[in-house]
Design a protein around this motif. Structure first.
Motif, PDB file in Angstrom:
ATOM      1  N   ALA A   1      -3.084  -5.665 -11.888  1.00 53.41           N
ATOM      2  CA  ALA A   1      -4.010  -4.537 -11.721  1.00 53.41           C
ATOM      3  C   ALA A   1      -3.665  -3.739 -10.473  1.00 53.41           C
ATOM      4  O   ALA A   1      -3.707  -2.501 -10.472  1.00 53.41           O
ATOM      5  CB  ALA A   1      -5.445  -5.048 -11.659  1.00 53.41           C
ATOM      6  N   LEU A   2      -3.301  -4.438  -9.392  1.00 58.63           N
ATOM      7  CA  LEU A   2      -2.925  -3.739  -8.160  1.00 58.63           C
ATOM      8  C   LEU A   2      -1.664  -2.920  -8.375  1.00 58.63           C
ATOM      9  O   LEU A   2      -1.540  -1.799  -7.875  1.00 58.63           O
ATOM     10  CB  LEU A   2      -2.717  -4.752  -7.033  1.00 58.63           C
ATOM     11  CG  LEU A   2      -3.956  -5.550  -6.591  1.00 58.63           C
ATOM     12  CD1 LEU A   2      -3.584  -6.538  -5.495  1.00 58.63           C
ATOM     13  CD2 LEU A   2      -5.052  -4.607  -6.110  1.00 58.63           C
ATOM     14  N   ARG A   3      -0.725  -3.472  -9.122  1.00 60.37           N
ATOM     15  CA  ARG A   3       0.506  -2.717  -9.402  1.00 60.37           C
ATOM     16  C   ARG A   3       0.214  -1.442 -10.185  1.00 60.37           C
ATOM     17  O   ARG A   3       0.856  -0.412  -9.969  1.00 60.37           O
ATOM     18  CB  ARG A   3       1.471  -3.591 -10.202  1.00 60.37           C
ATOM     19  CG  ARG A   3       2.214  -4.634  -9.394  1.00 60.37           C
ATOM     20  CD  ARG A   3       3.165  -5.417 -10.278  1.00 60.37           C
ATOM     21  NE  ARG A   3       4.064  -6.263  -9.514  1.00 60.37           N
ATOM     22  CZ  ARG A   3       4.973  -7.068 -10.058  1.00 60.37           C
ATOM     23  NH1 ARG A   3       5.101  -7.119 -11.392  1.00 60.37           N
ATOM     24  NH2 ARG A   3       5.765  -7.808  -9.294  1.00 60.37           N
ATOM     25  N   ALA A   4      -0.761  -1.518 -11.070  1.00 60.98           N
ATOM     26  CA  ALA A   4      -1.099  -0.359 -11.911  1.00 60.98           C
ATOM     27  C   ALA A   4      -2.164   0.518 -11.285  1.00 60.98           C
ATOM     28  O   ALA A   4      -2.621   1.475 -11.917  1.00 60.98           O
ATOM     29  CB  ALA A   4      -1.573  -0.846 -13.283  1.00 60.98           C
TER      30      ALA A   4
ATOM     31  N   TYR B   1       0.853  -1.186   0.000  1.00 61.85           N
ATOM     32  CA  TYR B   1       0.000   0.000   0.000  1.00 61.85           C
ATOM     33  C   TYR B   1       0.893   1.241   0.000  1.00 61.85           C
ATOM     34  O   TYR B   1       1.872   1.311   0.740  1.00 61.85           O
ATOM     35  CB  TYR B   1      -0.901   0.010   1.235  1.00 61.85           C
ATOM     36  CG  TYR B   1      -1.929  -1.089   1.230  1.00 61.85           C
ATOM     37  CD1 TYR B   1      -3.215  -0.855   0.758  1.00 61.85           C
ATOM     38  CD2 TYR B   1      -1.621  -2.366   1.682  1.00 61.85           C
ATOM     39  CE1 TYR B   1      -4.180  -1.858   0.747  1.00 61.85           C
ATOM     40  CE2 TYR B   1      -2.568  -3.382   1.680  1.00 61.85           C
ATOM     41  CZ  TYR B   1      -3.847  -3.120   1.206  1.00 61.85           C
ATOM     42  OH  TYR B   1      -4.785  -4.122   1.187  1.00 61.85           O
ATOM     43  N   ASP B   2       0.527   2.202  -0.806  1.00 63.13           N
ATOM     44  CA  ASP B   2       1.335   3.425  -0.881  1.00 63.13           C
ATOM     45  C   ASP B   2       0.602   4.652  -0.356  1.00 63.13           C
ATOM     46  O   ASP B   2       1.124   5.761  -0.412  1.00 63.13           O
ATOM     47  CB  ASP B   2       1.797   3.683  -2.312  1.00 63.13           C
ATOM     48  CG  ASP B   2       0.637   3.892  -3.291  1.00 63.13           C
ATOM     49  OD1 ASP B   2      -0.533   3.899  -2.848  1.00 63.13           O
ATOM     50  OD2 ASP B   2       0.899   4.027  -4.499  1.00 63.13           O
ATOM     51  N   GLY B   3      -0.605   4.447   0.159  1.00 63.09           N
ATOM     52  CA  GLY B   3      -1.354   5.566   0.701  1.00 63.09           C
ATOM     53  C   GLY B   3      -2.061   6.411  -0.340  1.00 63.09           C
ATOM     54  O   GLY B   3      -2.810   7.325   0.019  1.00 63.09           O
ATOM     55  N   GLN B   4      -1.824   6.137  -1.627  1.00 62.70           N
ATOM     56  CA  GLN B   4      -2.414   6.941  -2.693  1.00 62.70           C
ATOM     57  C   GLN B   4      -3.473   6.172  -3.473  1.00 62.70           C
ATOM     58  O   GLN B   4      -4.538   6.698  -3.777  1.00 62.70           O
ATOM     59  CB  GLN B   4      -1.316   7.415  -3.664  1.00 62.70           C
ATOM     60  CG  GLN B   4      -0.212   8.227  -3.000  1.00 62.70           C
ATOM     61  CD  GLN B   4      -0.723   9.530  -2.440  1.00 62.70           C
ATOM     62  OE1 GLN B   4      -1.599  10.166  -3.014  1.00 62.70           O
ATOM     63  NE2 GLN B   4      -0.178   9.939  -1.299  1.00 62.70           N
ATOM     64  N   CYS B   5      -3.185   4.923  -3.809  1.00 63.82           N
ATOM     65  CA  CYS B   5      -4.101   4.137  -4.637  1.00 63.82           C
ATOM     66  C   CYS B   5      -5.338   3.734  -3.838  1.00 63.82           C
ATOM     67  O   CYS B   5      -5.233   3.207  -2.729  1.00 63.82           O
ATOM     68  CB  CYS B   5      -3.392   2.885  -5.158  1.00 63.82           C
ATOM     69  SG  CYS B   5      -4.437   1.876  -6.231  1.00 63.82           S
ATOM     70  N   ARG B   6      -6.501   3.988  -4.423  1.00 59.99           N
ATOM     71  CA  ARG B   6      -7.760   3.637  -3.763  1.00 59.99           C
ATOM     72  C   ARG B   6      -8.434   2.430  -4.426  1.00 59.99           C
ATOM     73  O   ARG B   6      -9.484   2.013  -4.008  1.00 59.99           O
ATOM     74  CB  ARG B   6      -8.712   4.841  -3.788  1.00 59.99           C
ATOM     75  CG  ARG B   6      -8.204   6.050  -3.032  1.00 59.99           C
ATOM     76  CD  ARG B   6      -8.156   5.765  -1.539  1.00 59.99           C
ATOM     77  NE  ARG B   6      -7.747   6.937  -0.776  1.00 59.99           N
ATOM     78  CZ  ARG B   6      -6.515   7.175  -0.395  1.00 59.99           C
ATOM     79  NH1 ARG B   6      -5.537   6.331  -0.722  1.00 59.99           N
ATOM     80  NH2 ARG B   6      -6.208   8.256   0.304  1.00 59.99           N
ATOM     81  N   ASN B   7      -7.835   1.903  -5.484  1.00 66.88           N
ATOM     82  CA  ASN B   7      -8.424   0.768  -6.200  1.00 66.88           C
ATOM     83  C   ASN B   7      -7.963  -0.555  -5.589  1.00 66.88           C
ATOM     84  O   ASN B   7      -7.299  -1.368  -6.219  1.00 66.88           O
ATOM     85  CB  ASN B   7      -8.056   0.819  -7.684  1.00 66.88           C
ATOM     86  CG  ASN B   7      -8.868   1.844  -8.451  1.00 66.88           C
ATOM     87  OD1 ASN B   7     -10.036   2.051  -8.148  1.00 66.88           O
ATOM     88  ND2 ASN B   7      -8.245   2.480  -9.419  1.00 66.88           N
ATOM     89  N   ARG B   8      -8.292  -0.767  -4.324  1.00 68.42           N
ATOM     90  CA  ARG B   8      -8.013  -2.034  -3.674  1.00 68.42           C
ATOM     91  C   ARG B   8      -9.353  -2.712  -3.390  1.00 68.42           C
ATOM     92  O   ARG B   8     -10.352  -2.044  -3.118  1.00 68.42           O
ATOM     93  CB  ARG B   8      -7.234  -1.840  -2.380  1.00 68.42           C
ATOM     94  CG  ARG B   8      -5.942  -1.072  -2.508  1.00 68.42           C
ATOM     95  CD  ARG B   8      -4.881  -1.782  -3.322  1.00 68.42           C
ATOM     96  NE  ARG B   8      -4.410  -3.008  -2.732  1.00 68.42           N
ATOM     97  CZ  ARG B   8      -3.121  -3.302  -2.526  1.00 68.42           C
ATOM     98  NH1 ARG B   8      -2.189  -2.428  -2.847  1.00 68.42           N
ATOM     99  NH2 ARG B   8      -2.771  -4.468  -2.033  1.00 68.42           N
ATOM    100  N   ASN B   9      -9.373  -4.024  -3.465  1.00 71.29           N
ATOM    101  CA  ASN B   9     -10.606  -4.780  -3.291  1.00 71.29           C
ATOM    102  C   ASN B   9     -10.315  -5.943  -2.349  1.00 71.29           C
ATOM    103  O   ASN B   9      -9.658  -6.916  -2.720  1.00 71.29           O
ATOM    104  CB  ASN B   9     -11.108  -5.300  -4.643  1.00 71.29           C
ATOM    105  CG  ASN B   9     -12.490  -5.925  -4.553  1.00 71.29           C
ATOM    106  OD1 ASN B   9     -12.738  -6.793  -3.744  1.00 71.29           O
ATOM    107  ND2 ASN B   9     -13.402  -5.470  -5.415  1.00 71.29           N
ATOM    108  N   ASP B  10     -10.792  -5.849  -1.109  1.00 71.36           N
ATOM    109  CA  ASP B  10     -10.496  -6.861  -0.100  1.00 71.36           C
ATOM    110  C   ASP B  10     -11.010  -8.238  -0.491  1.00 71.36           C
ATOM    111  O   ASP B  10     -10.361  -9.252  -0.219  1.00 71.36           O
ATOM    112  CB  ASP B  10     -11.105  -6.455   1.247  1.00 71.36           C
ATOM    113  CG  ASP B  10     -10.401  -5.267   1.864  1.00 71.36           C
ATOM    114  OD1 ASP B  10      -9.235  -5.031   1.512  1.00 71.36           O
ATOM    115  OD2 ASP B  10     -11.021  -4.569   2.696  1.00 71.36           O
ATOM    116  N   VAL B  11     -12.177  -8.283  -1.132  1.00 71.98           N
ATOM    117  CA  VAL B  11     -12.759  -9.576  -1.507  1.00 71.98           C
ATOM    118  C   VAL B  11     -11.870 -10.278  -2.523  1.00 71.98           C
ATOM    119  O   VAL B  11     -11.500 -11.455  -2.374  1.00 71.98           O
ATOM    120  CB  VAL B  11     -14.184  -9.375  -2.065  1.00 71.98           C
ATOM    121  CG1 VAL B  11     -14.723 -10.692  -2.620  1.00 71.98           C
ATOM    122  CG2 VAL B  11     -15.113  -8.840  -0.979  1.00 71.98           C
ATOM    123  N   VAL B  12     -11.517  -9.570  -3.591  1.00 75.03           N
ATOM    124  CA  VAL B  12     -10.711 -10.161  -4.662  1.00 75.03           C
ATOM    125  C   VAL B  12      -9.316 -10.525  -4.147  1.00 75.03           C
ATOM    126  O   VAL B  12      -8.796 -11.626  -4.424  1.00 75.03           O
ATOM    127  CB  VAL B  12     -10.621  -9.185  -5.848  1.00 75.03           C
ATOM    128  CG1 VAL B  12      -9.638  -9.701  -6.897  1.00 75.03           C
ATOM    129  CG2 VAL B  12     -11.994  -8.969  -6.462  1.00 75.03           C
TER     130      VAL B  12
END
Length: 445
Positions: free
Chosen positions: A429-432, A359-370
């Protein structure tokens, strides 16, 4: 020495020291997990407990200060050839000696619990912080002596005890950072992180203020008239001016300063590399096989991470989020009450949880389920709730785990190559910083 010994036996000094020691040690061993990480966490915890010990010393001094009034011998002693200061010095010495020793005994009791589990020992800074803490009890006792002699009422000691709690508390949370650092013996002690220290300039400023406070208490105790008592206020005023003049202005120095040596990484000599901070070096052997088990699960992915590092950020203590390091998984390390690795069962899931993407504190496209479903497929086990597994997690959205189980079951029904392709797509996708929703339920191609 015979007079001092007599004061130790007959004054309140020994009793005050015993009570302060009992309170300090009792508070320490009621919450061992707060200070088991190392020497500085112990020193900061004891400084925090001055919220209890400082008012006790103040009240004990006030109780002792009214002894002549209580015994009704003030006029009798005034007719003796011995000077007032000469009569008072043994009492001052007894209170200073016993209460300083009480603080050191509390510290020794804490050190006994971590001496075999805390490899990092910043002795000079630890000694300074401990010395200033002991000085604060001496200043409190001497101030109490002076106020108790000035106001020899029965209610003075308990009233000063209550007032001492309020003064210590509000001197920490009320004034600006620089003033609080210069006058409060508990400033910077709670909350604190495992890499925290106290800058020697802050300790020096506080020592100046406490010395002025102690001298004021001494002068009040030996003063014979109102002029001397008025003059006794000069040392504390000068101490305040000097302390606020030399205390640093940098907020990073005043609040939660980091000891860079404590935060340095200590790593395994062989690969895959596992690293922990120097202050947590004692848990490296316990952590290494668990971290490598997590890396082995991630190794199923192409371009997988090859190292696990302790997350040494102090997020929440005014520190910015650093950029994640390529090829490195960072996890939080917690120390249990015995100085060992806390929550070892959480290590492997922590390594795999984000598929190696921090986590970098900036990206909001995280999905706990996936992410949970994909990580569970890599681990070869059914998804489970983070409650009870992740330290500090006490609740989560009740829909997360059932949905993750459904996705995980779908992955298990696919050929391994297809399932791996979908999990890899989620990782990419998480990396991007792209939304990974739906990537596990349709073809990755």
């Amino acid at each position: 020495m015979s007079i001092l010994g007599l004061e130790l036996r007959r004054s309140a000094a020994l009793g005050a020291a015993l009570i302060a020691t009992a309170v300090g040690v009792g508070a320490l061993y009621t919450a061992t997990g707060r200070w088991s990480a190392g020497w500085m966490t112990l020193a900061l915890t004891i400084r925090e407990y001055l919220l209890l010990m400082w008012p006790l010393a103040l009240a004990a001094g006030a109780w002792q200060g009214r002894r002549e009034h209580r015994a009704k011998v003030g006029e009798l002693f005034a007719t003796t050839a011995r000077s007032r200061a000469g009569r008072m010095l043994p009492v001052l010495g007894a209170m200073a000696l016993t209460l300083a020793l009480a603080y050191l005994l509390v510290t020794a009791a804490g050190l006994a619990g971590i001496v075999t589990t805390a490899p990092y020992r910043p002795l000079p800074t630890f000694a300074v912080v401990t010395g200033v803490g002991a000085l604060s009890l001496v200043a409190a006792a001497w101030l109490g002596l002076g106020l108790g002699r000035m106001l020899p009422a029965l209610v003075t000691a308990p009233a000063l005890g209550v007032a001492g709690v309020l003064v210590v508390f509000f001197s920490t949370v009320g004034p600006a950072d620089r003033l609080a650092a210069a006058i409060s013996p508990v400033h910077g002690s709670g909350p604190f992180h495992d890499y925290q220290t106290i800058d020697n300039r802050v300790s020096g400023a506080l020592a100046i203020w406490l010395t002025g406070l102690a001298v004021t208490g001494l002068l009040l105790f030996v003063a014979g008239d109102w002029r001397a008592r008025t003059a006794a206020l000069l040392p504390v005023a000068l101490g305040l001016v000097a302390a606020t003049a030399i205390v640093p202005r940098d907020r990073d120095v005043l609040n939660w300063p980091v000891d860079p040596v404590a935060r340095e990484l200590i790593c395994t000599e062989d690969a895959p590399t596992v690293c922990v901070s120097r202050v947590h070096a004692n848990v490296l052997d316990t952590l290494t096989p668990l971290a490598r088990e997590g890396l082995a699960a991630l190794a199923k992915l192409p371009d997988a991470p090859t190292a696990v590092h302790e997350d040494t950020r102090t997020i929440g203590y005014d520190e910015a989020w650093p950029a994640p390091r390529a090829g490195v998984v960072t996890i939080e390390i917690r120390i249990d009450a015995r100085g060992g690795l806390a929550h070892p069962a959480s290590v492997v899931p922590a390594v795999v949880r984000g598929l190696g993407v921090g986590y970098d504190g900036q990206c909001r496209n995280r999905n706990d389920v996936v992410e949970r479903a994909a990580a569970s497929w890599l681990l070869g086990r059914e998804p489970r709730s983070d409650v009870g597994l992740v330290p500090g997690m006490i609740e989560e959205d009740p829909g997360i785990n059932p949905e993750a189980v459904t996705l995980w079951q779908g992955l298990r029904e696919l050929p391994d190559d297809e399932a791996l392709a979908r999990v890899t797509a989620v990782r990419n996708a998480l990396r991007a910083c792209q939304d990974p929703s739906g990537l596990l339920s349709r073809s990755a191609g």
